[in-house]
Design an enzyme around this catalytic site. Structure first.
Site, PDB file in Angstrom:
ATOM      1  N   ASP A  35     -29.875 -14.822  17.493  1.00 17.51           N
ATOM      2  CA  ASP A  35     -29.045 -14.255  16.440  1.00 17.51           C
ATOM      3  C   ASP A  35     -28.089 -15.283  15.852  1.00 17.51           C
ATOM      4  OD1 ASP A  35     -30.181 -11.745  16.719  1.00 17.51           O
ATOM      5  OD2 ASP A  35     -28.682 -11.060  18.158  1.00 17.51           O
ATOM      6  N   TYR A  67     -31.149 -17.761  30.255  1.00 15.61           N
ATOM      7  CA  TYR A  67     -29.997 -17.792  29.354  1.00 15.61           C
ATOM      8  C   TYR A  67     -28.726 -18.091  30.148  1.00 15.61           C
ATOM      9  CZ  TYR A  67     -32.602 -15.575  25.517  1.00 15.61           C
ATOM     10  OH  TYR A  67     -33.492 -15.295  24.514  1.00 15.61           O
TER      11      TYR A  67
END
Length: 244
Positions: free
Chosen positions: A52, A110
């Protein structure tokens, strides 16, 4: 046609995410335009997944097909010579035609960074989530282990996703604190839309006492997004590695 695999690092601050969008500056389009300058071909690159707006990456993976005779390892320097300084190709190699950066992936890792201090830092505003409230780190660290395993994580998926299979496996997850910095590391076979950010937001809500420290198993079983915590902002999130 040759299939070239890239490993990419980027600072997502000035981009509207990875995926191409009309009238927006994106990571994907910027790299495609740079490769086109080098090869003089119309290039489309395929990423391992979308990130994003504001999300960063150390180990994003992409691939593209080309008829260029440039040696595979030389693509790194060639593309970097025309890329903006906030995007870097860290590795390039030729791979089998069947390789696809998204569909060949076996898992991802992540990292998420929280800056936990009453006063924000202008140096970290684009690279960490500033949480001014006092956090009960022990509550958060205990709760984090409840995410490990194979579950239906639909309660931790943002609306707007068209994914039908919401079963995912989290292999490893850890939460560590060093003074004012808290880091979450999470590794799994895949992640739903905004899943890592919602997991992190839920942990923060546990840390401030908004959600009970033992609530994670019940939230997972409920399959109810409303029972999970808030969606943490994008700037603290980093795609560390994609596994093949």
């Amino acid at each position: 046609m040759r299939n070239i695999k890239l490993i990419i690092e980027y600072d997502g601050t000035n981009y509207s995410g990875w995926q191409k969008q009309p009238h927006q500056t994106t990571i994907q389009k910027t790299i495609e335009d740079s490769i086109t300058k080098i090869t003089k071909e119309k290039i489309e690159i395929y990423g391992s997944g979308r990130t994003d707006k504001g999300v960063h990456a150390k180990g994003q993976v992409a691939n593209f097909f080309t008829g260029s005779k440039i040696p595979a390892e030389r693509f790194r320097e060639a593309i970097n010579s025309v890329l903006p300084k906030d995007i870097v190709i860290s590795h390039s190699e030729e791979v089998d035609e069947s390789f696809h950066s998204r569909y060949s992936a076996k898992g991802k890792e992540y990292r998420y960074i929280i800056y936990n201090r009453r006063i924000s830092s202008p140096l970290l505003r684009n690279y960490a989530y500033h949480v001014p409230q006092k956090l009960h780190f022990d509550y958060m660290k205990k709760a984090v282990n409840d995410f490990v395993g194979t579950n239906d994580f639909v309660a931790f998926m943002a609306s707007g996703s068209s994914v039908k299979d919401t079963i995912r496996t989290i292999h490893n997850i850890s939460l560590e604190k060093d003074k004012e910095i808290i880091q979450l590391k999470i590794n799994g076979d895949g992640f739903l839309y905004n899943m890592v950010r919602i997991i992190l937001g839920t942990l923060v809500d546990i840390g401030i006492g908004k959600i009970d420290r033992d609530a994670i198993p019940q939230i997972i079983l409920s399959k109810d997004r409303q029972k999970a915590g808030h969606t943490a902002p994008p700037q603290g999130l980093y795609l560390e590695r994609v596994y093949y």
